[in-house]
Design a protein around this motif. Structure first.
Motif, PDB file in Angstrom:
ATOM      1  N   LYS A  75       0.835  -1.194   0.000  1.00  0.00           N
ATOM      2  CA  LYS A  75       0.000   0.000   0.000  1.00  0.00           C
ATOM      3  C   LYS A  75       0.872   1.247   0.000  1.00  0.00           C
ATOM      4  O   LYS A  75       0.609   2.212  -0.716  1.00  0.00           O
ATOM      5  CB  LYS A  75      -0.906  -0.022   1.235  1.00  0.00           C
ATOM      6  CG  LYS A  75      -2.004   1.031   1.265  1.00  0.00           C
ATOM      7  CD  LYS A  75      -2.717   0.988   2.611  1.00  0.00           C
ATOM      8  CE  LYS A  75      -4.030   1.717   2.612  1.00  0.00           C
ATOM      9  NZ  LYS A  75      -5.150   0.907   2.127  1.00  0.00           N
ATOM     10  N   THR A  76       1.939   1.223   0.799  1.00  0.00           N
ATOM     11  CA  THR A  76       2.854   2.363   0.852  1.00  0.00           C
ATOM     12  C   THR A  76       3.513   2.593  -0.499  1.00  0.00           C
ATOM     13  O   THR A  76       3.592   3.730  -0.984  1.00  0.00           O
ATOM     14  CB  THR A  76       3.930   2.142   1.928  1.00  0.00           C
ATOM     15  OG1 THR A  76       3.298   2.010   3.210  1.00  0.00           O
ATOM     16  CG2 THR A  76       4.909   3.307   1.973  1.00  0.00           C
ATOM     17  N   ARG A  77       3.980   1.510  -1.140  1.00  0.00           N
ATOM     18  CA  ARG A  77       4.614   1.645  -2.453  1.00  0.00           C
ATOM     19  C   ARG A  77       3.643   2.254  -3.459  1.00  0.00           C
ATOM     20  O   ARG A  77       4.016   3.122  -4.254  1.00  0.00           O
ATOM     21  CB  ARG A  77       5.107   0.281  -2.964  1.00  0.00           C
ATOM     22  CG  ARG A  77       6.321  -0.262  -2.244  1.00  0.00           C
ATOM     23  CD  ARG A  77       6.970  -1.402  -3.019  1.00  0.00           C
ATOM     24  NE  ARG A  77       6.044  -2.495  -3.291  1.00  0.00           N
ATOM     25  CZ  ARG A  77       5.841  -3.514  -2.466  1.00  0.00           C
ATOM     26  NH1 ARG A  77       6.480  -3.560  -1.309  1.00  0.00           N
ATOM     27  NH2 ARG A  77       5.001  -4.484  -2.789  1.00  0.00           N
ATOM     28  N   GLN A  78       2.409   1.802  -3.431  1.00  0.00           N
ATOM     29  CA  GLN A  78       1.413   2.320  -4.370  1.00  0.00           C
ATOM     30  C   GLN A  78       1.173   3.813  -4.147  1.00  0.00           C
ATOM     31  O   GLN A  78       1.137   4.603  -5.089  1.00  0.00           O
ATOM     32  CB  GLN A  78       0.102   1.542  -4.209  1.00  0.00           C
ATOM     33  CG  GLN A  78       0.182   0.098  -4.679  1.00  0.00           C
ATOM     34  CD  GLN A  78      -1.100  -0.664  -4.397  1.00  0.00           C
ATOM     35  OE1 GLN A  78      -1.807  -0.375  -3.432  1.00  0.00           O
ATOM     36  NE2 GLN A  78      -1.400  -1.647  -5.228  1.00  0.00           N
ATOM     37  N   HIS A  79       1.012   4.197  -2.896  1.00  0.00           N
ATOM     38  CA  HIS A  79       0.761   5.605  -2.588  1.00  0.00           C
ATOM     39  C   HIS A  79       1.949   6.482  -2.952  1.00  0.00           C
ATOM     40  O   HIS A  79       1.776   7.585  -3.513  1.00  0.00           O
ATOM     41  CB  HIS A  79       0.441   5.762  -1.099  1.00  0.00           C
ATOM     42  CG  HIS A  79      -0.894   5.243  -0.705  1.00  0.00           C
ATOM     43  ND1 HIS A  79      -1.361   5.307   0.596  1.00  0.00           N
ATOM     44  CD2 HIS A  79      -1.883   4.646  -1.425  1.00  0.00           C
ATOM     45  CE1 HIS A  79      -2.569   4.792   0.653  1.00  0.00           C
ATOM     46  NE2 HIS A  79      -2.903   4.373  -0.552  1.00  0.00           N
ATOM     47  N   LEU A  80       3.142   6.017  -2.643  1.00  0.00           N
ATOM     48  CA  LEU A  80       4.328   6.821  -2.948  1.00  0.00           C
ATOM     49  C   LEU A  80       4.508   6.977  -4.451  1.00  0.00           C
ATOM     50  O   LEU A  80       4.954   8.028  -4.922  1.00  0.00           O
ATOM     51  CB  LEU A  80       5.576   6.198  -2.313  1.00  0.00           C
ATOM     52  CG  LEU A  80       5.596   6.127  -0.783  1.00  0.00           C
ATOM     53  CD1 LEU A  80       6.990   5.753  -0.281  1.00  0.00           C
ATOM     54  CD2 LEU A  80       5.129   7.423  -0.143  1.00  0.00           C
ATOM     55  N   ALA A  81       4.141   5.934  -5.199  1.00  0.00           N
ATOM     56  CA  ALA A  81       4.202   6.039  -6.657  1.00  0.00           C
ATOM     57  C   ALA A  81       3.216   7.090  -7.150  1.00  0.00           C
ATOM     58  O   ALA A  81       3.521   7.867  -8.074  1.00  0.00           O
ATOM     59  CB  ALA A  81       3.896   4.688  -7.298  1.00  0.00           C
ATOM     60  N   ALA A  82       2.052   7.152  -6.540  1.00  0.00           N
ATOM     61  CA  ALA A  82       1.053   8.144  -6.948  1.00  0.00           C
ATOM     62  C   ALA A  82       1.508   9.555  -6.605  1.00  0.00           C
ATOM     63  O   ALA A  82       1.344  10.484  -7.400  1.00  0.00           O
ATOM     64  CB  ALA A  82      -0.285   7.844  -6.268  1.00  0.00           C
ATOM     65  N   VAL A  83       2.097   9.729  -5.426  1.00  0.00           N
ATOM     66  CA  VAL A  83       2.600  11.051  -5.039  1.00  0.00           C
ATOM     67  C   VAL A  83       3.722  11.484  -5.977  1.00  0.00           C
ATOM     68  O   VAL A  83       3.779  12.641  -6.424  1.00  0.00           O
ATOM     69  CB  VAL A  83       3.080  11.049  -3.578  1.00  0.00           C
ATOM     70  CG1 VAL A  83       3.735  12.389  -3.219  1.00  0.00           C
ATOM     71  CG2 VAL A  83       1.911  10.779  -2.636  1.00  0.00           C
ATOM     72  N   ALA A  84       4.633  10.553  -6.289  1.00  0.00           N
ATOM     73  CA  ALA A  84       5.736  10.872  -7.198  1.00  0.00           C
ATOM     74  C   ALA A  84       5.214  11.254  -8.579  1.00  0.00           C
ATOM     75  O   ALA A  84       5.732  12.178  -9.226  1.00  0.00           O
ATOM     76  CB  ALA A  84       6.685   9.681  -7.308  1.00  0.00           C
ATOM     77  N   ALA A  85       4.181  10.568  -9.043  1.00  0.00           N
ATOM     78  CA  ALA A  85       3.587  10.892 -10.348  1.00  0.00           C
ATOM     79  C   ALA A  85       2.956  12.275 -10.316  1.00  0.00           C
ATOM     80  O   ALA A  85       3.101  13.060 -11.264  1.00  0.00           O
ATOM     81  CB  ALA A  85       2.544   9.837 -10.716  1.00  0.00           C
ATOM     82  N   ALA A  86       2.262  12.597  -9.235  1.00  0.00           N
ATOM     83  CA  ALA A  86       1.650  13.919  -9.104  1.00  0.00           C
ATOM     84  C   ALA A  86       2.700  15.015  -9.100  1.00  0.00           C
ATOM     85  O   ALA A  86       2.532  16.072  -9.728  1.00  0.00           O
ATOM     86  CB  ALA A  86       0.813  13.970  -7.825  1.00  0.00           C
ATOM     87  N   GLU A  87       3.791  14.756  -8.401  1.00  0.00           N
ATOM     88  CA  GLU A  87       4.888  15.733  -8.361  1.00  0.00           C
ATOM     89  C   GLU A  87       5.534  15.878  -9.733  1.00  0.00           C
ATOM     90  O   GLU A  87       5.840  16.999 -10.181  1.00  0.00           O
ATOM     91  CB  GLU A  87       5.927  15.300  -7.321  1.00  0.00           C
ATOM     92  CG  GLU A  87       7.053  16.288  -7.133  1.00  0.00           C
ATOM     93  CD  GLU A  87       8.065  15.828  -6.095  1.00  0.00           C
ATOM     94  OE1 GLU A  87       9.007  16.601  -5.803  1.00  0.00           O
ATOM     95  OE2 GLU A  87       7.942  14.695  -5.578  1.00  0.00           O
ATOM     96  N   ALA A  88       5.719  14.746 -10.434  1.00  0.00           N
ATOM     97  CA  ALA A  88       6.407  14.760 -11.726  1.00  0.00           C
ATOM     98  C   ALA A  88       5.654  15.573 -12.772  1.00  0.00           C
ATOM     99  O   ALA A  88       6.276  16.254 -13.594  1.00  0.00           O
ATOM    100  CB  ALA A  88       6.615  13.332 -12.224  1.00  0.00           C
TER     101      ALA A  88
END
Length: 254
Positions: A75-88
């Motif tokens: 779950k953490t990996r999924q969320h962090l990937a989403a945050v990184a995508a939003a930032e990118a």
């Protein structure tokens, strides 16, 4: 343009319903065949970072709805990937459906939510944290044989209905004055004995012998861990949140 992630889930669909007549909204879903009707949809999978970057591109605001994944590490990996995508892709602001206690506690239920909140803060993106309680939808008591039974020790629950939490999220996404804030959403406090009294039935405490997560949650209730109250949900809604008693009375047949 407001983008809603995990929009095919129960909460996501309710948020889309609240927004479709108020603003331009795009639904992000893993399976386009299950996308909500009446709004544009994009493919976005929490396990596929590239798909998230494409799905979030151009968003003035993003609602990051937490993954249903039960394993905290995934779950953490999924969320962090989403945050990184939003930032990118430079989304204008991000609102995240977190969980009560995630701002200070990083164990058990809150582990993944705490890590996600920290990632959002570290990203530098404008944000709003929407910390949810347990959903009332899963806790509405059932009456059988003219009585209501429970294993909560008569203690209070601060659950809230998905419909109210979805409306609150929509208000945050289209409203002003919410950026940089963390809301601890709690519903009106209720207990099984109070519900039984309101419905005119008997309440009986029974041993908590059931396996699985509900037994664990009942233990939290008996310890008073679900009695926290804040005015945040009512303030964001601009009205009182729905109570469990009113929901039951609304469904009750003469």
């Amino acid at each position: 343009m407001i983008v809603i992630s995990a929009a095919s889930g129960a909460l996501g669909r309710l948020v889309v319903d609240n927004l479709r007549a108020r603003t331009e909204v795009v639904a992000v879903v893993r399976d386009l065949g299950r996308a909500p009707e009446g709004v544009p949809a994009r493919h976005g999978d929490y396990d596929d970072p590239a798909s998230l970057r494409a799905a979030f591109d151009g968003a003035s605001r993003l609602l990051l709805i937490s993954s249903p994944e039960l394993d905290p590490s995934r779950k953490t990996r999924q969320h962090l990937a989403a945050v990184a995508a939003a930032e990118a892709v430079g989304v204008g602001a991000i609102a995240f459906t977190s969980f009560l206690g995630a701002g200070t506690v990083a164990t058990g239920m809150t582990e993944a939510y705490h890590a996600t909140e920290q990632a959002i803060l570290d990203s530098g993106l404008p944000y709003t944290m929407l910390r949810h309680p347990f959903y009332s939808d899963a806790f509405v008591p059932r009456i059988s044989g003219g009585e209501l039974t429970g294993s909560t020790g008569g203690r209070g629950l601060n659950t809230a209905f998905r419909s109210d939490l979805a409306e609150a999220a929509a208000n945050v996404l289209v409203g002003e004055g919410h950026l940089g804030r963390a809301y601890d959403f709690t519903g009106p406090l209720w207990s099984h004995p109070e519900v039984a009294a309101a419905l005119g039935v008997t309440y009986r405490e029974v041993p908590d012998t059931g396996p699985g997560p509900m037994s664990w949650i009942n233990g939290l209730v008996r310890a008073g861990a679900l009695e926290q109250q804040t005015p945040d949900l009512e303030r964001v809604l601009g009205r009182p949140a729905e109570t469990v008693v009113s929901r039951l009375l609304g469904r009750r047949t003469p």
